[in-house]
Design a protein around this motif. Structure first.
Motif, PDB file in Angstrom:
ATOM      1  N   THR A 245       3.443   2.220  15.678  1.00 17.11           N
ATOM      2  CA  THR A 245       2.336   1.576  15.139  1.00 17.11           C
ATOM      3  C   THR A 245       2.223   2.449  13.946  1.00 17.11           C
ATOM      4  O   THR A 245       1.580   2.200  12.545  1.00 17.11           O
ATOM      5  N   ASP A 246       2.560   3.844  13.929  1.00 19.27           N
ATOM      6  CA  ASP A 246       2.128   4.928  12.833  1.00 19.27           C
ATOM      7  C   ASP A 246       3.374   4.856  11.814  1.00 19.27           C
ATOM      8  O   ASP A 246       4.329   5.636  11.776  1.00 19.27           O
ATOM      9  N   MET A 247       3.688   3.709  11.108  1.00 15.07           N
ATOM     10  CA  MET A 247       4.838   3.608  10.498  1.00 15.07           C
ATOM     11  C   MET A 247       5.167   4.533   9.171  1.00 15.07           C
ATOM     12  O   MET A 247       6.068   5.044   8.799  1.00 15.07           O
ATOM     13  N   VAL A 248       3.810   4.671   8.553  1.00 21.39           N
ATOM     14  CA  VAL A 248       3.699   5.840   7.567  1.00 21.39           C
ATOM     15  C   VAL A 248       4.238   6.965   7.874  1.00 21.39           C
ATOM     16  O   VAL A 248       4.985   7.798   7.251  1.00 21.39           O
ATOM     17  N   THR A 249       3.943   7.621   8.645  1.00 23.38           N
ATOM     18  CA  THR A 249       4.558   8.866   9.442  1.00 23.38           C
ATOM     19  C   THR A 249       5.873   8.847   9.763  1.00 23.38           C
ATOM     20  O   THR A 249       6.749   9.889   9.313  1.00 23.38           O
ATOM     21  N   ILE A 250       6.274   7.787  10.348  1.00 23.04           N
ATOM     22  CA  ILE A 250       7.761   7.597  10.701  1.00 23.04           C
ATOM     23  C   ILE A 250       8.887   7.523   9.274  1.00 23.04           C
ATOM     24  O   ILE A 250       9.619   8.257   9.453  1.00 23.04           O
TER      25      ILE A 250
ATOM     26  N   LYS B 223       0.721  -1.309  -0.118  1.00 25.98           N
ATOM     27  CA  LYS B 223       0.075   0.047   0.155  1.00 25.98           C
ATOM     28  C   LYS B 223       1.015   1.398   0.008  1.00 25.98           C
ATOM     29  O   LYS B 223       0.514   2.424  -0.615  1.00 25.98           O
ATOM     30  N   TYR B 224       2.114   1.263   0.610  1.00 25.60           N
ATOM     31  CA  TYR B 224       2.796   2.355   0.795  1.00 25.60           C
ATOM     32  C   TYR B 224       4.159   2.170   0.150  1.00 25.60           C
ATOM     33  O   TYR B 224       5.426   2.647   0.677  1.00 25.60           O
ATOM     34  N   ASN B 225       4.304   1.654  -1.082  1.00 31.71           N
ATOM     35  CA  ASN B 225       5.498   1.075  -1.452  1.00 31.71           C
ATOM     36  C   ASN B 225       6.442   2.272  -2.133  1.00 31.71           C
ATOM     37  O   ASN B 225       7.695   2.360  -2.159  1.00 31.71           O
ATOM     38  N   VAL B 226       5.963   3.633  -2.313  1.00 31.76           N
ATOM     39  CA  VAL B 226       6.362   4.658  -2.843  1.00 31.76           C
ATOM     40  C   VAL B 226       7.558   5.171  -1.760  1.00 31.76           C
ATOM     41  O   VAL B 226       8.588   5.420  -2.265  1.00 31.76           O
ATOM     42  N   VAL B 227       6.962   5.471  -0.611  1.00 31.01           N
ATOM     43  CA  VAL B 227       7.786   6.025   0.376  1.00 31.01           C
ATOM     44  C   VAL B 227       8.877   5.048   0.928  1.00 31.01           C
ATOM     45  O   VAL B 227      10.091   5.432   1.174  1.00 31.01           O
ATOM     46  N   ILE B 228       8.599   3.733   0.931  1.00 34.25           N
ATOM     47  CA  ILE B 228       9.563   3.038   1.186  1.00 34.25           C
ATOM     48  C   ILE B 228      10.804   2.660   0.256  1.00 34.25           C
ATOM     49  O   ILE B 228      11.847   2.582   0.236  1.00 34.25           O
ATOM     50  N   ASP B 229      10.236   2.811  -1.174  1.00 33.44           N
ATOM     51  CA  ASP B 229      11.287   2.708  -2.189  1.00 33.44           C
ATOM     52  C   ASP B 229      12.205   3.809  -2.217  1.00 33.44           C
ATOM     53  O   ASP B 229      13.403   3.933  -2.685  1.00 33.44           O
ATOM     54  N   GLU B 230      11.468   5.003  -1.763  1.00 37.22           N
ATOM     55  CA  GLU B 230      12.420   6.518  -2.045  1.00 37.22           C
ATOM     56  C   GLU B 230      13.369   6.402  -0.580  1.00 37.22           C
ATOM     57  O   GLU B 230      14.259   6.833  -0.700  1.00 37.22           O
ATOM     58  N   LEU B 231      12.852   5.995   0.448  1.00 36.33           N
ATOM     59  CA  LEU B 231      13.814   5.833   1.779  1.00 36.33           C
ATOM     60  C   LEU B 231      14.933   5.192   1.713  1.00 36.33           C
ATOM     61  O   LEU B 231      16.171   5.221   1.861  1.00 36.33           O
TER      62      LEU B 231
END
Length: 695
Positions: free
Chosen positions: A549-554, A516-524
């Motif tokens: 728990t809020d891994m997206v914000t982190i 679901k959040y592959n963009v931020v993971i691939d960028e980081l």
């Protein structure tokens, strides 16, 4: 040691033999020598108590071999009753008085009507002769015949089992011995039943002799009227007959109940005493019956109470011995089970190398093995899955399996919680008790084992399970042993959660978000930060109990600052500021107000000027006396607010927050340190105190 035990056993056997021999000689002495009225009363009460004991013992006997002395007991008790009959007859014919027990029985049954007493006596005699004695004699005769007929077949069965290897030579010898004893018993019972029939016949003859002899002697020799003599000796005769026939009836019933008797190589005294007084229930019931008789009007209260209390004390001592033996047997079984499990673990085919330690494990002493029994509804295994789910929801941490194993090096009731092979916490549980928490300064009236609640160090008391309801009524918090262990485990995991988050666990967290959040993971990762740097930031958060728990914000925050900042401590501060609502939430009171303790500006400036970086993080480098004054000031305010039950935090500038936390973490691990940037503007703040200037 063995010789001492053998000598003690021999002395005990000799004492039993002598005691029984004295009792038998005493029976013969009663027939020859006159007895005082008081001693006769005691003997009659003892006869009644002995008869009740034998009857109850046959009712509670589970195996026919547990009362192998019964036929011999039947003979001795019959002679005892006949001796008492002779002694009472002597007193009736010589003094016209046979004691309080006989007189009370006569008045209690006959009252003022001698005919009623005579009828009741005859009914008891008929019941004993025709119903009980005749029936038990027939049962003994038939049982003896069947046992003898079946003996060859049973012996062949034993030989067959021995030849096929189903039993050992020792088992075969024991079974042959039991068979021989059983056969001997049936033969003995067939003849012993005649004692009861003869006793009943003798009792009716003695009764008639008492009546006729007493009337003739006191009417002819003492000038008493025939009517008066008949009335007096009629009552005494009925009382004497009842005192004799009621115990005889009880013995007859017992002989009908007990249908076996096994032969024994022991003497009669050695086998009789342990068997006769070996059942706790019998002793307690006998105690109650004797006390009831003691308070019955007319009976000798002291005599009955003396026998009743003696039997009650004996029952209590037997009960304590049985409890001790039962606990010893349970401990032995648990030790054997623990030993088998340890040997099984040693023989397992799984190869375990030194670095393959369990992330989380619980080791338990052999007394706590039952807490891991999966056949029970409540066990530690069923709680492990709940704990793992709870940490995933509350902290965002994915825990691996939690292994439970026994450890013979621990005390029986001790357990140890290990994180990555290192013992982080220990505690003691009592499986048959409950832990009652005691508020500070409150006195308790419950008896138990003083203790500390292992998770939070509260005063506590291990109480009996039967006292739980009363403790809860008294507003005490009571928890069971499983809950104590689970709470301690959860708190230990919470305090060490950061060490459980490795690179593999971080990778699993990211893979769970990637769909679901592959963009931020691939960028980081790996262009901005390496996986290990992300892990360090997450560990820093968990170290101060901030959920991830809020891994997206982190991840978004790390992606924003990661290009320019590589210091994981500073990156953690940026993440904390992004999670400000999550950070402050645990420390607000019910009115959503945050109570803060501030630091004097001079102290903040001093700390800021002396911060040094190290591999363990930032820390102020100050003189020892300066740090002592700082700690004293924090301690005074912190403990005052804790005593008042006010949740609070230490609020400092962003510049010194990491260094301040690292400085006080050892002395005040529970005191949260927040920066001004981590408190949302809309949160109400109340000043609860200020750390004094240390300049």
């Amino acid at each position: 040691m063995a010789m001492n035990i053998l000598k003690k056993a021999q002395r005990r056997t000799a004492t039993m033999d002598i005691s029984v021999s004295i009792f038998v000689v005493m029976i013969l002495a009663m027939i020859i020598l006159p007895l005082p009225v008081g001693i006769l009363d005691f003997m009659l009460v003892l006869n009644l108590a002995l008869s009740i004991t034998i009857l109850l013992l046959t009712l509670f006997t589970k195996s026919v071999l547990e009362f192998s002395s019964f036929p011999t007991v039947l003979l001795i008790t019959t002679m005892f009753r006949l001796g008492l009959s002779v002694a009472s007859t002597r007193l009736i014919l010589t003094e016209g008085n046979a004691g309080q027990v006989i007189d009370t029985f006569a008045n209690l049954v006959a009252g003022n009507n001698m005919i009623v007493g005579a009828v009741i006596f005859l009914i008891i005699f008929i019941v004993q002769m025709i119903v009980v004695t005749s029936g038990s004699s027939r049962v003994s005769e038939v049982s003896a015949r069947f046992t003898l007929d079946a003996m060859p077949g049973k012996q062949m069965s034993i030989d067959s089992d021995l030849a096929s290897g189903l039993i050992t030579e020792e088992d075969a010898r024991k079974r042959r011995s039991d068979l021989e004893r059983e056969t001997q018993f049936y033969g003995a019972m067939d003849g012993a039943s005649k004692f009861v029939k003869g006793d009943a016949t003798a009792s009716i003859i003695i009764t008639l002799i008492n009546l006729l002899g007493g009337v003739l002697i006191f009417s002819l020799q003492h000038g008493m009227g025939i009517g008066e003599a008949l009335n007096q000796f009629g009552k005494l005769t009925i009382g004497d007959g009842l005192v004799s026939q009621i115990p005889a009836l009880l013995i007859s019933i017992a002989s009908g109940i007990l249908v076996t008797r096994s032969g024994t190589s022991k003497s009669f005294g050695s086998s009789l005493v342990p068997e006769l007084f070996s059942t706790t229930k019998v002793m307690f019931i006998l105690c109650g019956i004797m006390i009831v008789f003691g308070f019955t009007p007319g009976f000798p209260t002291f005599t009955f109470l003396m026998v009743g209390i003696a039997s009650g004390v004996g029952g209590y001592l037997l009960n304590e011995n049985e409890k001790a033996q039962k606990e010893k047997n349970i401990q032995s079984e648990q030790e054997q089970l623990a030993q088998k499990r340890t040997e099984r673990d040693k023989n397992t085919k799984e190869v375990i190398v030194p670095h393959q330690v369990d992330a989380i494990s619980i080791e338990i002493g052999y007394g706590l093995i039952g807490i891991a029994d999966e056949s029970k509804d409540e066990n530690i295994m069923s709680q492990v899955l709940i704990i793992r789910k709870q940490f995933a929801q509350e902290l965002g941490l994915l825990l691996g399996p939690i292994r439970i194993r026994d450890n013979l090096q621990l005390e029986m009731n001790e357990y140890a919680i290990k994180i990555k092979g290192n013992t982080q916490a220990k505690g003691t549980l009592y499986m048959d008790k409950e832990l009652m928490l005691i508020p500070d300064g409150q006195e308790v009236s419950f008896k138990g084992i003083p203790a500390k609640e292992p998770a939070f160090g509260l005063d506590a008391l291990w109480i009996e399970s039967s006292d739980r309801e009363m403790a809860e009524i008294s507003d005490f918090t009571v928890v069971d042993p499983l809950t104590v262990l689970v709470t301690h485990l959860k708190e230990t995991i919470r305090l060490n959660s950061y060490s459980l988050l490795g690179r593999q666990e971080v990778k699993q967290l990211l893979e769970g978000l990637k769909d679901k959040y592959n963009v931020v993971i691939d960028e980081l990762i790996p262009d901005v930060l390496r996986l290990g740097e992300v892990q360090k930031v997450l560990q820093n958060l968990l170290k101060e109990q901030i959920p991830i728990t809020d891994m997206v914000t982190i991840l978004e925050t790390l992606a924003d600052y990661g290009n320019t900042v590589k210091d994981t401590e500073l990156l953690t501060e940026y993440v904390r500021q992004a999670l400000k609502y999550t950070v402050v939430q645990p420390y607000m009171d019910e009115t959503q107000t945050l109570h803060v303790v501030t630091v004097h500006p001079d102290t903040e400036e001093l700390l800021g000027r002396n911060i040094q970086k190290s591999s363990a993080g930032s820390i102020p480098v100050l003189q020892g006396d300066v740090i002592t004054r700082l700690f004293d000031s924090i301690k005074t305010i912190h403990f005052q607010l804790e005593a008042q039950g006010i949740p609070h935090i230490l609020l400092v500038s962003p510049k010194i927050r990491p260094a301040m936390k690292n400085l006080i973490n050892y002395n005040f691990p529970e005191l949260a340190v927040l920066s001004l940037n981590e408190v949302p503007n809309e949160i109400a703040i109340t000043a609860a105190g200020m750390v004094e200037s240390i300049v």
